[in-house]
Design an enzyme around this catalytic site. Structure first.
Site, short mmCIF file in Angstrom:
data_model
loop_
_atom_site.label_atom_id
_atom_site.label_comp_id
_atom_site.label_asym_id
_atom_site.label_seq_id
_atom_site.Cartn_x
_atom_site.Cartn_y
_atom_site.Cartn_z
N CYS A 121 0.83 -1.41 0.23
CA CYS A 121 -0.10 -0.20 -0.01
C CYS A 121 0.87 1.35 -0.04
CB CYS A 121 -1.05 -0.02 1.34
SG CYS A 121 -2.03 1.45 1.33
N CYS A 122 0.65 2.29 -0.70
CA CYS A 122 1.38 3.52 -0.97
C CYS A 122 2.85 3.25 -1.18
CB CYS A 122 0.98 4.40 0.35
SG CYS A 122 -0.67 4.70 0.85
N GLY A 123 3.06 2.20 -1.76
CA GLY A 123 4.62 1.90 -2.02
C GLY A 123 5.30 1.47 -1.05
#
Length: 262
Positions: free
Chosen positions: A106-108
């Site tokens: 998630c989110c990198g």
């Protein structure tokens, strides 16, 4: 029916080189099996108090419900150790959904959850709450002082939701998760907003406890014990300030220290 949080037990105590017969106060343990729409869902081993709060908080943290109004009826049979929940929705997600390990991103960032339903229910905190360092210490002391069961037995975990200034609600249980579920259930039953609250906790901050805090939606968790490495990673990812080893006049901040001020 078990209706006491602790019982007197005859023991033999060794002290100063002497064996003495005496009594000790022992916490009680109570199994509560939860049925949802007639189907067995889970058995919780808990302290025999605040059953309704615990069941509602548990169901909410597991993603079965989001609001108390989704429950049509809740009956607690304390004599037999059953909780019967009727939901307006007819079905509950497959049990495998609650026990299958899941690894995602998630989110990198790499975010690892132990159970698949955690992905749906653990929320990135949006809390802007800050707290003074001295208040962290005071809230921990206040919570421990409020638990007479812990003082008498040493056998329960304590948890509380608080503002920066004071405790809002405290709960104790032999189970770490149960204590937090009781807090969550109390807030749902009484329509108390949780996002602006602080979670105060007596036990170790494991990844499971950190995830439980994220499900509730708090931005700060205070503990008198240590965090695990995965808990710190999740706290960093989920924008939660994790504070541990609150003892005496010291503590450690492990993630998002910007919420702690002098």
């Amino acid at each position: 029916m078990v209706n006491k949080l602790s019982l007197k037990q005859k023991i033999v105590k060794y002290t100063n080189g002497i064996l003495l017969e005496t009594e000790d106060e022992i916490v009680t343990e109570f199994p509560l099996t939860v049925y949802i729409n007639g189907e067995e869902f889970a058995t919780m081993v808990c302290s025999p108090t605040h059953f309704e709060e615990m069941v509602i908080g548990f169901l909410a943290s597991e993603g079965v419900i989001r609001f108390k109004d989704e429950i049509k009826e809740l009956q607690i049979d304390e004599d037999r150790g059953f909780a019967y929940v009727e939901l307006y929705t007819v079905t509950v997600k497959n049990q495998q959904y609650f026990s299958k390990r899941f690894i995602g991103s998630c989110c990198g960032k790499s975010r690892q959850f132990y159970f698949q339903n955690d992905v749906q229910t653990a929320k990135t905190s949006m809390s802007k709450k800050i707290i003074k360092a001295e208040h962290c210490i005071r809230l921990m002391n206040d919570m421990q002082e409020a638990s007479y069961v812990f003082r008498n037995t040493g056998g329960v975990h304590n948890a509380a939701l608080a503002t920066e200034e004071e405790l809002v609600v405290c709960r104790s249980d032999i189970g770490r998760h149960n204590a937090i579920d009781k807090l969550y259930g109390y807030c749902l039953l009484n329509s108390i907003p949780v996002r602006d609250k602080i979670l105060v906790f007596s036990g170790r901050i494991s990844s499971e406890i950190l995830t439980k805090a994220a499900k509730i939606g708090v931005g700060i968790i205070l503990s008198k014990s240590a965090p695990t490495d995965l808990a710190i990673k999740l706290a960093d990812d989920l924008n939660i300030t994790a504070v541990g080893f609150i003892r005496g006049s010291t503590f450690n901040v492990y993630s998002h220290p910007e919420r702690i001020t002098k």
